[in-house]
Design a protein around this motif. Structure first.
Motif, short mmCIF file in Angstrom:
data_model
loop_
_atom_site.label_atom_id
_atom_site.label_comp_id
_atom_site.label_asym_id
_atom_site.label_seq_id
_atom_site.Cartn_x
_atom_site.Cartn_y
_atom_site.Cartn_z
N TYR A 293 -8.90 13.33 -4.90
CA TYR A 293 -8.54 12.08 -5.80
C TYR A 293 -9.28 11.98 -7.15
CZ TYR A 293 -6.58 10.02 -1.44
OH TYR A 293 -5.83 9.75 -0.27
N GLY A 294 -9.55 12.97 -7.67
CA GLY A 294 -10.51 13.10 -8.96
C GLY A 294 -9.41 12.78 -9.94
N ASP A 295 -8.02 12.88 -9.93
CA ASP A 295 -7.14 12.50 -10.88
C ASP A 295 -6.56 11.35 -10.91
OD1 ASP A 295 -7.15 15.25 -12.11
OD2 ASP A 295 -5.56 16.14 -10.83
N VAL A 296 -7.12 10.49 -10.11
CA VAL A 296 -6.83 9.06 -10.08
C VAL A 296 -6.92 8.17 -11.56
CG1 VAL A 296 -6.99 6.76 -9.11
CG2 VAL A 296 -6.95 8.63 -7.65
N ASN A 297 -6.03 7.96 -12.06
CA ASN A 297 -6.32 7.05 -13.42
C ASN A 297 -6.74 5.63 -13.16
OD1 ASN A 297 -4.86 8.92 -15.02
ND2 ASN A 297 -2.99 8.31 -13.84
N VAL A 298 -8.03 5.53 -14.12
CA VAL A 298 -8.69 4.36 -14.22
C VAL A 298 -8.36 3.43 -15.31
CG1 VAL A 298 -10.35 4.90 -12.44
CG2 VAL A 298 -10.73 5.27 -14.87
N SER A 299 -7.65 3.90 -16.22
CA SER A 299 -7.52 3.43 -17.55
C SER A 299 -6.39 4.40 -18.46
CB SER A 299 -8.54 3.09 -18.49
OG SER A 299 -9.28 4.41 -18.95
N PRO A 300 -5.73 4.01 -19.39
CA PRO A 300 -4.86 4.68 -19.94
C PRO A 300 -5.23 6.14 -20.53
CG PRO A 300 -4.89 2.56 -20.70
CD PRO A 300 -5.74 2.61 -20.06
N SER A 301 -6.37 6.42 -20.49
CA SER A 301 -6.88 7.56 -21.19
C SER A 301 -8.00 8.22 -20.33
CB SER A 301 -7.43 7.69 -22.60
OG SER A 301 -6.51 6.70 -23.20
N PHE A 302 -8.46 7.96 -19.01
CA PHE A 302 -9.45 8.25 -18.18
C PHE A 302 -9.19 8.30 -16.77
CE2 PHE A 302 -11.16 6.92 -22.01
CZ PHE A 302 -12.06 7.86 -22.62
N VAL B 255 -2.79 -0.26 -10.57
CA VAL B 255 -4.02 -0.35 -10.49
C VAL B 255 -4.57 0.39 -9.41
CG1 VAL B 255 -5.94 -2.17 -10.14
CG2 VAL B 255 -3.95 -2.71 -11.48
N ALA B 256 -5.70 1.40 -9.65
CA ALA B 256 -6.33 2.04 -8.76
C ALA B 256 -7.41 0.92 -7.91
CB ALA B 256 -7.10 3.18 -9.15
N LEU B 257 -7.18 0.52 -6.74
CA LEU B 257 -7.99 -0.38 -6.08
C LEU B 257 -9.20 0.62 -5.09
CD1 LEU B 257 -8.69 -3.09 -4.96
CD2 LEU B 257 -7.11 -2.68 -3.10
N PHE B 258 -10.16 0.30 -5.50
CA PHE B 258 -11.38 1.25 -5.07
C PHE B 258 -11.95 0.07 -4.09
CE2 PHE B 258 -11.28 3.30 -9.46
CZ PHE B 258 -10.98 4.45 -8.82
N VAL B 259 -11.91 0.47 -2.47
CA VAL B 259 -12.55 -0.37 -1.78
C VAL B 259 -13.95 0.39 -1.53
CG1 VAL B 259 -12.55 -1.04 0.76
CG2 VAL B 259 -10.40 -1.10 -0.64
N LEU B 260 -15.10 -0.29 -1.81
CA LEU B 260 -16.25 0.34 -1.85
C LEU B 260 -17.00 0.47 -0.72
CD1 LEU B 260 -17.79 -1.89 -4.81
CD2 LEU B 260 -16.47 0.19 -5.02
N GLU B 261 -17.89 1.60 -0.62
CA GLU B 261 -18.67 1.88 0.59
C GLU B 261 -19.94 0.76 0.61
OE1 GLU B 261 -18.81 3.75 4.14
OE2 GLU B 261 -18.10 4.96 2.55
N VAL C 85 -2.35 0.56 -16.89
CA VAL C 85 -3.09 1.38 -16.23
C VAL C 85 -4.54 0.88 -16.07
CG1 VAL C 85 -3.76 3.79 -15.41
CG2 VAL C 85 -1.43 3.15 -16.76
N TRP C 86 -4.93 0.62 -14.80
CA TRP C 86 -6.32 0.15 -14.75
C TRP C 86 -6.88 0.28 -13.47
CZ3 TRP C 86 -9.53 -0.47 -18.52
CH2 TRP C 86 -10.58 -1.07 -18.59
N HIS C 87 -8.07 -0.37 -12.90
CA HIS C 87 -8.67 -0.24 -11.77
C HIS C 87 -9.24 -1.61 -11.43
CE1 HIS C 87 -11.89 0.06 -14.68
NE2 HIS C 87 -12.70 -0.66 -13.75
N HIS C 88 -9.54 -1.67 -10.09
CA HIS C 88 -10.14 -3.00 -9.54
C HIS C 88 -11.06 -2.34 -8.19
CE1 HIS C 88 -11.00 -7.34 -9.32
NE2 HIS C 88 -10.73 -6.96 -8.00
N MET C 89 -12.20 -2.99 -8.07
CA MET C 89 -12.99 -2.72 -6.92
C MET C 89 -13.37 -4.11 -6.18
SD MET C 89 -16.14 -0.53 -8.92
CE MET C 89 -15.85 -1.23 -10.51
N ALA C 90 -13.33 -3.82 -4.83
CA ALA C 90 -13.39 -4.75 -3.68
C ALA C 90 -14.06 -4.23 -2.51
CB ALA C 90 -11.91 -5.30 -3.25
#
Length: 293
Positions: A134-143, A94-100, A36-41
């Motif tokens: 969208y506050g409950d979107v996981n960005v790592s295993p514990s957060f 993976v939570a993909l965050f498309v940045l503003e 479980v992770w995240h990425h930004m683009a």
């Protein structure tokens, strides 16, 4: 201990459709350290990826046809990016965050009404847009992403923030070790302060170049026994005070020094005041920094 090396080992040894993958999943050249992770683009940016044999990538539910890259959505927001074995089982989320883009901050220092303010230096290229729900979107295993929101404009949406993979890795390693050693059974830390916009950072009188403005600093404490809004009695002396923050600080300092794979960063220990209880500052600034002990 769940850390970067363990996460990489899991990726390298997991079997898919009867074969053992020897190539880890990566995005823009960075290995995904946890399932479980995240990425930004940035909007419409080309994101390179490495997908192990026997797996396929899916963006917002649609299979990505190219084997080594995809184009991020044009609209800023949160999108699910999944790497699944070919039998359809989800393996990595993976939570993909498309940045503003930061260029959209207006002359008054607002981004879609959110009071961002002005960065004193090194303005980020963009910010995570978080819409209501969208506050409950996981960005790592514990957060979850909502744990890191700035404490401003509670009823305003969208909100904006940043997070740091390096700091999340430090938090994950610390939390896993505390659980392993029986100090707590917490499934996460209470994040008292995560991201701070430059506007908010100035309003509370924090350091001009606070790492909180860049999303790689967190003020945390353990709060499970009991869950009451303050630090637990970690040193078991019957009192909740700075000695508990010092205990967590000392534990983290020793752990990070002994764990080669953990990113380097800062640690600070803080006493209680009229507003909050004791806590520890953890950041991923890339170099050691220590204070408050």
């Amino acid at each position: 201990m769940v850390n970067t090396l363990l996460g990489a080992a899991i990726l390298k040894t997991m079997a898919f459709t009867g074969a053992v993958s020897t190539v880890p999943v990566s995005l823009d050249g960075e290995e995904i350290p946890h399932p479980v992770w995240h990425h930004m683009a940035m909007p419409s940016e080309t994101v390179s990826m490495t997908v192990p044999a026997g797996m396929a990538a899916y963006l917002d539910g649609e299979r990505i046809k190219a084997a080594d890259e995809f184009t991020a959505p044009e609209t800023p927001g949160t999108y699910p990016l999944e790497f699944r074995s070919l039998d359809g089982d989800e393996k990595y989320e993976v939570a993909l965050f498309v940045l503003e883009p930061s260029s959209r901050v207006d002359a008054d220092g607002r981004l879609n009404g959110f009071r961002m303010g002005a960065y004193p230096e090194n303005t980020p290229r963009g910010f995570i847009r978080l819409d209501e729900g969208y506050g409950d979107v996981n960005v790592s295993p514990s957060f979850k992403i909502g744990q890191f929101l700035c404490h401003q404009q509670p009823d305003h949406w969208p909100k904006y923030l940043l997070i740091s993979g390096d700091n999340l890795e430090r938090l994950e390693v610390l939390l896993a070790a505390l659980n392993r050693d029986g100090i707590t059974d917490a499934d996460t830390f209470f994040v008292m302060s995560g991201y701070r916009s430059p506007f908010y950072n100035t309003a509370i009188g924090s350091a001009t170049l606070s790492r909180h403005m860049y999303g790689d600093a967190t003020d945390v404490y353990v709060d499970v026994a009991p869950r009451d809004g303050v630090m637990d009695d970690l040193n078991r002396d019957g009192a909740i005070d700075k000695t508990d923050a010092d205990f967590l600080y000392d534990y983290a300092e020793e752990l990070f020094a002994a764990t080669d794979s953990v990113p380097r960063g800062g640690l600070g220990s803080y006493k209680a005041n009229a507003v909050h209880g004791p806590f520890v500052h953890v950041d991923g600034r890339g170099r050691p920094a220590r204070w408050g002990r």
